[in-house]
Write an enzyme that holds these catalytic residues in place. Sequence first.
Site, PDB file in Angstrom:
ATOM      1  N   CYS A 189       0.932  -1.230  -0.070  1.00 11.25           N
ATOM      2  CA  CYS A 189       0.259   0.193  -0.070  1.00 11.25           C
ATOM      3  C   CYS A 189       1.008   1.098   0.186  1.00 11.25           C
ATOM      4  O   CYS A 189       0.682   2.362  -0.475  1.00 11.25           O
ATOM      5  CB  CYS A 189      -0.884   0.035   1.331  1.00 11.25           C
ATOM      6  SG  CYS A 189      -2.245  -1.495   1.210  1.00 11.25           S
ATOM      7  N   CYS A 236     -13.063   1.020   8.561  1.00  9.71           N
ATOM      8  CA  CYS A 236     -11.843   0.459   7.220  1.00  9.71           C
ATOM      9  C   CYS A 236     -12.117   1.087   6.347  1.00  9.71           C
ATOM     10  O   CYS A 236     -12.847   1.695   6.292  1.00  9.71           O
ATOM     11  CB  CYS A 236     -12.500  -1.306   7.341  1.00  9.71           C
ATOM     12  SG  CYS A 236     -12.425  -2.262   8.331  1.00  9.71           S
ATOM     13  N   SER A 237     -10.928   1.629   5.745  1.00  9.37           N
ATOM     14  CA  SER A 237     -10.770   2.344   4.584  1.00  9.37           C
ATOM     15  C   SER A 237     -11.364   1.643   3.300  1.00  9.37           C
ATOM     16  O   SER A 237     -11.403   0.362   2.986  1.00  9.37           O
ATOM     17  CB  SER A 237      -9.465   2.266   4.044  1.00  9.37           C
ATOM     18  OG  SER A 237      -8.617   1.415   4.051  1.00  9.37           O
ATOM     19  N   LYS A 255      -9.866   6.690   4.610  1.00  6.72           N
ATOM     20  CA  LYS A 255     -11.054   6.167   5.328  1.00  6.72           C
ATOM     21  C   LYS A 255     -12.289   6.809   4.402  1.00  6.72           C
ATOM     22  O   LYS A 255     -13.627   6.009   3.891  1.00  6.72           O
ATOM     23  CB  LYS A 255     -11.209   6.800   6.346  1.00  6.72           C
ATOM     24  CG  LYS A 255     -12.437   6.802   7.528  1.00  6.72           C
ATOM     25  CD  LYS A 255     -12.930   5.207   7.704  1.00  6.72           C
ATOM     26  CE  LYS A 255     -14.119   4.949   7.501  1.00  6.72           C
ATOM     27  NZ  LYS A 255     -14.721   4.639   5.903  1.00  6.72           N
ATOM     28  N   HIS A 292      -9.550   4.749  -1.022  1.00  8.97           N
ATOM     29  CA  HIS A 292      -7.904   3.590  -0.830  1.00  8.97           C
ATOM     30  C   HIS A 292      -7.558   2.875  -2.040  1.00  8.97           C
ATOM     31  O   HIS A 292      -8.052   1.659  -1.930  1.00  8.97           O
ATOM     32  CB  HIS A 292      -7.887   3.045   0.489  1.00  8.97           C
ATOM     33  CG  HIS A 292      -6.359   2.415   0.251  1.00  8.97           C
ATOM     34  ND1 HIS A 292      -5.237   2.812   0.211  1.00  8.97           N
ATOM     35  CD2 HIS A 292      -6.528   1.755   1.602  1.00  8.97           C
ATOM     36  CE1 HIS A 292      -4.524   1.818   1.192  1.00  8.97           C
ATOM     37  NE2 HIS A 292      -4.217   1.941   1.282  1.00  8.97           N
TER      38      HIS A 292
END
Lengths: 383, 129
Positions: free
Chosen positions: A83, A204-205, A327, A331
């Site tokens: 990431c 969670c994103s 968020k 992402h």
Amino acid sequence: MRDVVVIGAGMTKFGELWDKSIKDIFVEASLKAIKDSGVDHIDSIYVGAMSSGLFVGQEHLGAILADYLGMNPVPATRVESACASGGAAFRQAYLEVASGASEIVLAGGVEKMNDGADVTEVLATAADQEYEVYQGITFPGLYAMIAKAHMHQYGTTREQLAAVAVKNHRNGSKNKNAQFGFEVTPEQVMKSTMVSDPLRLLDCSPVTDGGAAVIVASMDVAKKLNKNFVRVIASAQASDTIALHSRESFTTLNSVVKAAEKAYRMAGIKPTDLNLCEVHDCFTIAEIVVSEDLGFFEKGKGGEAVLNGLTSIESGKIPINTSGGLKSKGHPVGATGIAQIIELFEQLNGKAGGRQVKNARIGMAQNMGGSGASSVIHILEVK
Amino acid sequence: MITARYHREIPQRYRLEAGKCKKCGFIAFPHRLVCPKCKSQDFETIRLSDEGKILTFTIVRVASDKFSKQTPFAVGIVELKEGVKLTTQIADVDVDKLEIGQKVKIVFRKIQEDGKAGILCYGYKAVLI
């Protein structure tokens, strides 16, 4: 090494882009960045992408994207650091210009996550496949174990985790490119579906398609073009164990601490000199831990700080994730590190609209891979 | 799961074998070629004890497709007596009653099935003592 500046930026809307291919997404972002910068050519391309092979079955991204951008025979290379791929790609572009090898480099990032793959399984390849993932752990699960340890050790609360999501969605509601640009309440976060205790869906994103690109250039080029530019005053990267369980602490991300030390030293500044920071909030707990590890708050006090509003745009202390963060903005893993740079570029040029931080001069972008095995930090400044 | 990969991990998965650095005593699980503490490349094989305690854990309620039939299941980081830490499922437990600090022992269990015609994959899980 010589001065390096960012002179243009472009990104796609983040979201579920079912009608667009990975090539379409990258080319759209890149064309916007090239147009924004005003350059008539580029010397090379770096593209951050975490797992195009597993998401859409396409490797060799550098070449295919240069081809579709109409840039052959410009050299193009894909950079992968999970990431943190976008941040790592930006760092390669920075180093290439700083070294004098190139004058103008396009640093891009892209990910096409909504194309039928088992996203949970693909993302898990950023952890230790043989000794973590084999047992069925997921990324929400790994960060949940960090959250559990942080709550146990420092008394971090469920409300504090929710405050991260609430703030980032509030910021994201002012970002037209955000995937989920709407506000959420603490109650909505704390009642959302449990994914991996104690993390819920709104901790969670999201799963996102998107692309982002910036044009990195020498000061000479920037002056000739007479464009708004921001200077890169630090570029740092650090690594830690791939497996969360191999670390001495589960509540400190050592790669963040080490990369931050280097970045502050290189820029010659302290954490309090920063006017804003984009951090890698892949999960709410990540923002809390990182805000401590970057030196904004004492260890264990990050949760309290966000709940007390110290990281909001208006606070004045240290606005974090003014873009909405991973968020709310979304992402698309490989694009995230570049999108963070774009937020700094806009903020430092005073073009962030409703989410503008007043008098923003110095900003930091912290991009992270896996459960913190890679961390890339950049500091940008406008004079 | 490629059978060659599965086969080469049997010493760790079936017998909890680790590498102990002969120079500084660091225990690497799984084994490594270079000691991360002292850079020595001289290791001996040891067998880890099968008792430890839970340092942190989570309950996975949304899993990858491969594990989706097992949800909810607990996964934790367990520290064994030698100080070695590993990620492992915590089995045979009411997941809502787990706590940090609980004592566990390591047992041999089936971990996953590789589709209908693939191999069965075994390894370690933790159970409460």
